[in-house]
Design a protein around this motif. Structure first.
Motif, PDB file in Angstrom:
ATOM      1  N   GLY A 118       0.807  -1.209   0.000  1.00  0.00           N
ATOM      2  CA  GLY A 118       0.000   0.000   0.000  1.00  0.00           C
ATOM      3  C   GLY A 118       0.840   1.259   0.000  1.00  0.00           C
ATOM      4  O   GLY A 118       1.883   1.338  -0.663  1.00  0.00           O
ATOM      5  N   PRO A 119       0.437   2.270   0.765  1.00  0.00           N
ATOM      6  CA  PRO A 119       1.107   3.565   0.706  1.00  0.00           C
ATOM      7  C   PRO A 119       2.493   3.555   1.339  1.00  0.00           C
ATOM      8  O   PRO A 119       2.747   2.860   2.332  1.00  0.00           O
ATOM      9  N   VAL A 120       3.371   4.354   0.759  1.00  0.00           N
ATOM     10  CA  VAL A 120       4.683   4.655   1.334  1.00  0.00           C
ATOM     11  C   VAL A 120       4.672   6.143   1.678  1.00  0.00           C
ATOM     12  O   VAL A 120       4.432   6.982   0.803  1.00  0.00           O
ATOM     13  N   ALA A 121       4.923   6.474   2.942  1.00  0.00           N
ATOM     14  CA  ALA A 121       4.902   7.867   3.402  1.00  0.00           C
ATOM     15  C   ALA A 121       6.331   8.328   3.699  1.00  0.00           C
ATOM     16  O   ALA A 121       7.072   7.637   4.396  1.00  0.00           O
ATOM     17  N   VAL A 122       6.685   9.491   3.155  1.00  0.00           N
ATOM     18  CA  VAL A 122       8.025  10.048   3.339  1.00  0.00           C
ATOM     19  C   VAL A 122       7.876  11.464   3.880  1.00  0.00           C
ATOM     20  O   VAL A 122       7.368  12.350   3.183  1.00  0.00           O
ATOM     21  N   LEU A 123       8.300  11.674   5.124  1.00  0.00           N
ATOM     22  CA  LEU A 123       8.303  13.012   5.712  1.00  0.00           C
ATOM     23  C   LEU A 123       9.700  13.597   5.519  1.00  0.00           C
ATOM     24  O   LEU A 123      10.686  13.039   5.993  1.00  0.00           O
ATOM     25  N   THR A 124       9.776  14.721   4.814  1.00  0.00           N
ATOM     26  CA  THR A 124      11.064  15.293   4.465  1.00  0.00           C
ATOM     27  C   THR A 124      10.909  16.789   4.234  1.00  0.00           C
ATOM     28  O   THR A 124       9.834  17.356   4.470  1.00  0.00           O
ATOM     29  N   CYS A 125      11.976  17.427   3.773  1.00  0.00           N
ATOM     30  CA  CYS A 125      11.947  18.853   3.447  1.00  0.00           C
ATOM     31  C   CYS A 125      12.109  19.046   1.944  1.00  0.00           C
ATOM     32  O   CYS A 125      12.877  18.323   1.302  1.00  0.00           O
ATOM     33  N   ASP A 126      11.408  20.019   1.417  1.00  0.00           N
ATOM     34  CA  ASP A 126      11.560  20.401   0.016  1.00  0.00           C
ATOM     35  C   ASP A 126      12.727  21.376  -0.072  1.00  0.00           C
ATOM     36  O   ASP A 126      12.626  22.515   0.392  1.00  0.00           O
ATOM     37  N   PRO A 127      13.856  20.961  -0.652  1.00  0.00           N
ATOM     38  CA  PRO A 127      15.015  21.850  -0.669  1.00  0.00           C
ATOM     39  C   PRO A 127      14.775  23.142  -1.431  1.00  0.00           C
ATOM     40  O   PRO A 127      15.444  24.153  -1.177  1.00  0.00           O
ATOM     41  N   ALA A 128      13.805  23.144  -2.329  1.00  0.00           N
ATOM     42  CA  ALA A 128      13.501  24.357  -3.098  1.00  0.00           C
ATOM     43  C   ALA A 128      12.852  25.430  -2.240  1.00  0.00           C
ATOM     44  O   ALA A 128      12.817  26.606  -2.627  1.00  0.00           O
ATOM     45  N   ARG A 129      12.329  25.043  -1.061  1.00  0.00           N
ATOM     46  CA  ARG A 129      11.641  26.005  -0.205  1.00  0.00           C
ATOM     47  C   ARG A 129      12.382  26.306   1.090  1.00  0.00           C
ATOM     48  O   ARG A 129      11.947  27.168   1.858  1.00  0.00           O
ATOM     49  N   VAL A 130      13.478  25.626   1.335  1.00  0.00           N
ATOM     50  CA  VAL A 130      14.209  25.808   2.589  1.00  0.00           C
ATOM     51  C   VAL A 130      14.635  27.258   2.777  1.00  0.00           C
ATOM     52  O   VAL A 130      14.540  27.836   3.869  1.00  0.00           O
ATOM     53  N   ARG A 131      15.109  27.900   1.713  1.00  0.00           N
ATOM     54  CA  ARG A 131      15.650  29.260   1.814  1.00  0.00           C
ATOM     55  C   ARG A 131      14.568  30.328   1.943  1.00  0.00           C
ATOM     56  O   ARG A 131      14.887  31.513   2.121  1.00  0.00           O
ATOM     57  N   ASP A 132      13.307  29.944   1.852  1.00  0.00           N
ATOM     58  CA  ASP A 132      12.217  30.922   1.979  1.00  0.00           C
ATOM     59  C   ASP A 132      11.964  31.327   3.430  1.00  0.00           C
ATOM     60  O   ASP A 132      11.268  32.304   3.680  1.00  0.00           O
ATOM     61  N   PHE A 133      12.519  30.589   4.355  1.00  0.00           N
ATOM     62  CA  PHE A 133      12.297  30.842   5.779  1.00  0.00           C
ATOM     63  C   PHE A 133      13.085  32.076   6.218  1.00  0.00           C
ATOM     64  O   PHE A 133      14.196  32.325   5.749  1.00  0.00           O
ATOM     65  N   TRP A 134      12.539  32.852   7.163  1.00  0.00           N
ATOM     66  CA  TRP A 134      13.182  34.099   7.586  1.00  0.00           C
ATOM     67  C   TRP A 134      14.598  33.889   8.126  1.00  0.00           C
ATOM     68  O   TRP A 134      15.427  34.815   8.102  1.00  0.00           O
ATOM     69  N   LEU A 135      14.904  32.689   8.608  1.00  0.00           N
ATOM     70  CA  LEU A 135      16.237  32.420   9.139  1.00  0.00           C
ATOM     71  C   LEU A 135      17.336  32.668   8.106  1.00  0.00           C
ATOM     72  O   LEU A 135      18.482  32.949   8.468  1.00  0.00           O
TER      73      LEU A 135
END
Length: 287
Positions: free
Chosen positions: A155-172
């Motif tokens: 059935g389903p495979v779930a992957v919790l991760t970060c989208d590297p294309a959006r990492v730099r959008d954070f105020w940090l």
């Protein structure tokens, strides 16, 4: 095939008038991994006796994972660590190559199997569902590992991760660009992950609550003062990729911005935002 921001996931509970959410499950995260000198944990933090860990599974994120797994009975957890986000509703088989983390799994959880994602010792279609959480970017070959997860899962495979294309959008990024550059480099692109998973894959951003207990960088989107605590920063592995001077520069610049009101002028609206959609995503792939 990838369907961005698909509709497979039921909506999260609505926040109350003060941004609070109902609580669903409570566990404690003490996972460990060598991520660099002086940073012995997978989440990058050292233990501090007598004080809460900066990385504790968040109930709202746990709900997202549970919804992705659905009514699966048997679930494979790859890169399982000490079992964070493993719910008693499922029969869990955990895979963890680190002896230190296998030894630290609570007695109430199943003993983890010593294996790697790229070579899973299971039969084709052995599990109802599979998951990997905050782990895929650490694998020697992410694509091979995900293909193996797909092979052994019906059935389903779930992957919790970060989208590297959006990492730099954070105020940090304005205060510690090298940290987020390191974070972005560590994570495989979503295109690579979806191609490896095959079948039909949906990608959905995971809303991060304002009082998130799982202390990755974006968990502090509306609480910048907490990132001035070295323990909070150590809990995020990306900080181990910058030197002491970079950490000191960040501390000084954020303190100045908070003291002058510059941070609040630019980002103060985040202090009252109940949830934040940043780089955290959950992929759900079906055959």
């Amino acid at each position: 095939m990838e369907e961005l921001y698909g509709e497979w996931l039921p909506p999260l509970p609505r926040p109350g008038p003060k941004g609070e959410f109902p609580m669903a499950m409570r566990t404690h995260d003490t996972r460990t991994e060598a991520t660099g000198p002086g940073h012995p944990s997978r989440s990058g933090h050292a233990s501090h006796p007598g004080r809460p860990s900066p990385r504790r599974p968040d109930d709202r994120i746990a709900q997202v994972i549970a919804q992705a797994l659905g009514d699966a009975r048997t679930v494979l957890n790859v890169g399982a660590g000490v079992g964070s986000y493993e719910a008693p509703a499922h029969s869990i088989t955990a895979v963890e190559p680190s002896l230190a983390m296998r030894a630290r799994r609570p007695a109430r959880l199943a003993t983890a199997i010593d294996a790697v994602a790229e070579d899973l010792p299971f039969a084709d279609g052995q599990f109802d569902a599979a998951m990997t959480l905050f782990s895929v970017h650490q694998w020697a070959d992410a694509e091979a590992g995900l293909r193996e997860m797909r092979r052994v899962t019906r059935g389903p495979v779930a992957v919790l991760t970060c989208d590297p294309a959006r990492v730099r959008d954070f105020w940090l990024y304005e205060y510690a660009p090298d940290v987020l550059e390191a974070e972005a480099r560590r994570h495989p692109s979503l295109d690579r992950l979806t191609a490896a998973l095959g079948g039909s894959t949906t990608v959905r951003p995971v809303p991060i609550p304002l009082d998130c207990t799982d202390g990755f960088n974006e968990a502090y989107y509306g609480r910048p003062e907490l990132l001035l605590d070295p323990a909070a920063r150590q809990a995020c592995p990306a900080w181990s990729f910058v030197d002491d001077r970079a950490r000191q520069d960040f501390d000084a610049s954020l303190r100045r911005a908070l003291g002058s009101g510059a941070w609040d002028e630019a980002f103060g609206h985040l202090r009252n935002r109940p949830v934040y959609e940043g780089s955290l995503v959950l992929l759900r792939a079906t055959p």
